[in-house]
Design a protein around this motif. Structure first.
Motif, PDB file in Angstrom:
ATOM      1  N   ARG A  53      31.146  17.149 -30.539  1.00 30.17           N
ATOM      2  CA  ARG A  53      30.212  18.120 -31.130  1.00 30.17           C
ATOM      3  C   ARG A  53      29.351  17.508 -32.239  1.00 30.17           C
ATOM      4  O   ARG A  53      28.161  17.777 -32.327  1.00 30.17           O
ATOM      5  CB  ARG A  53      30.996  19.307 -31.665  1.00 30.17           C
ATOM      6  N   GLY A  54      29.950  16.673 -33.093  1.00 31.00           N
ATOM      7  CA  GLY A  54      29.182  16.052 -34.173  1.00 31.00           C
ATOM      8  C   GLY A  54      28.045  15.203 -33.636  1.00 31.00           C
ATOM      9  O   GLY A  54      26.919  15.233 -34.155  1.00 31.00           O
ATOM     10  N   HIS A  55      28.334  14.447 -32.574  1.00 38.52           N
ATOM     11  CA  HIS A  55      27.290  13.613 -31.964  1.00 38.52           C
ATOM     12  C   HIS A  55      26.177  14.485 -31.385  1.00 38.52           C
ATOM     13  O   HIS A  55      24.995  14.210 -31.569  1.00 38.52           O
ATOM     14  CB  HIS A  55      27.903  12.731 -30.877  1.00 38.52           C
TER      15      HIS A  55
ATOM     16  N   LEU B  65      20.271  27.966 -25.214  1.00 40.57           N
ATOM     17  CA  LEU B  65      20.964  26.892 -25.924  1.00 40.57           C
ATOM     18  C   LEU B  65      22.408  27.256 -26.245  1.00 40.57           C
ATOM     19  O   LEU B  65      23.181  26.394 -26.673  1.00 40.57           O
ATOM     20  CB  LEU B  65      20.233  26.542 -27.229  1.00 40.57           C
ATOM     21  N   ASP B  66      22.781  28.521 -26.036  1.00 39.68           N
ATOM     22  CA  ASP B  66      24.133  28.968 -26.392  1.00 39.68           C
ATOM     23  C   ASP B  66      25.212  28.136 -25.694  1.00 39.68           C
ATOM     24  O   ASP B  66      26.267  27.918 -26.272  1.00 39.68           O
ATOM     25  CB  ASP B  66      24.328  30.450 -26.073  1.00 39.68           C
ATOM     26  N   ILE B  67      24.945  27.670 -24.506  1.00 36.45           N
ATOM     27  CA  ILE B  67      25.932  26.858 -23.791  1.00 36.45           C
ATOM     28  C   ILE B  67      26.275  25.596 -24.559  1.00 36.45           C
ATOM     29  O   ILE B  67      27.370  25.076 -24.497  1.00 36.45           O
ATOM     30  CB  ILE B  67      25.447  26.519 -22.360  1.00 36.45           C
ATOM     31  N   TRP B  68      25.339  25.068 -25.344  1.00 41.66           N
ATOM     32  CA  TRP B  68      25.551  23.852 -26.118  1.00 41.66           C
ATOM     33  C   TRP B  68      26.244  24.128 -27.442  1.00 41.66           C
ATOM     34  O   TRP B  68      26.739  23.212 -28.076  1.00 41.66           O
ATOM     35  CB  TRP B  68      24.218  23.158 -26.401  1.00 41.66           C
ATOM     36  N   ARG B  69      26.265  25.376 -27.866  1.00 42.32           N
ATOM     37  CA  ARG B  69      26.837  25.732 -29.164  1.00 42.32           C
ATOM     38  C   ARG B  69      28.335  25.993 -29.108  1.00 42.32           C
ATOM     39  O   ARG B  69      28.946  26.237 -30.104  1.00 42.32           O
ATOM     40  CB  ARG B  69      26.113  26.947 -29.731  1.00 42.32           C
ATOM     41  N   ARG B  70      28.916  26.005 -27.954  1.00 40.04           N
ATOM     42  CA  ARG B  70      30.343  26.317 -27.787  1.00 40.04           C
ATOM     43  C   ARG B  70      31.204  25.169 -28.196  1.00 40.04           C
ATOM     44  O   ARG B  70      30.945  24.067 -28.212  1.00 40.04           O
ATOM     45  CB  ARG B  70      30.656  26.693 -26.355  1.00 40.04           C
TER      46      ARG B  70
END
Length: 105
Positions: free
Chosen positions: A3-5, A100-105
């Protein structure tokens, strides 16, 4: 990875500004010899002309992976989706911010 990357990548992309550049297909062709085998190219674009599909297909033959991120309301989305499926390229479509919600999980 992780996630950090992803957050660092998204922050860098948020600062990107449009300007005069080399056509995407030409850039893919030109840079392919410098990418190590197994690298995944992430192509973020509002459209995918046939020349880009050709460059991505040749990249796959050279041992590279590809992910297409289609941004905005792409003209000819259905045809792009069908070509991506035919060639076996993963395709993510981001038309609205909620996509973009898929990337926020």
């Amino acid at each position: 990875g992780g996630r950090g990357h992803l957050m660092r990548v998204l922050e860098a992309l948020a600062r990107v500004e449009a300007g005069e550049t080399t056509p995407l297909a030409e850039l893919l062709w030109r840079q392919r010899p410098y990418l190590p085998w197994g690298t995944t190219q992430i192509v973020i674009t509002p459209s995918v002309p046939d020349e880009v599909f050709d460059a991505l297909f040749q990249s796959r033959r050279a041992g590279l992976g590809s992910l297409i991120v289609l941004v905005g309301a792409a003209a000819g989305y259905q045809a792009i989706r069908e070509k991506a499926s035919f060639f076996g390229f993963p395709l993510v479509s981001i038309e609205k911010e909620r996509d973009l919600d898929i990337w926020r999980r």
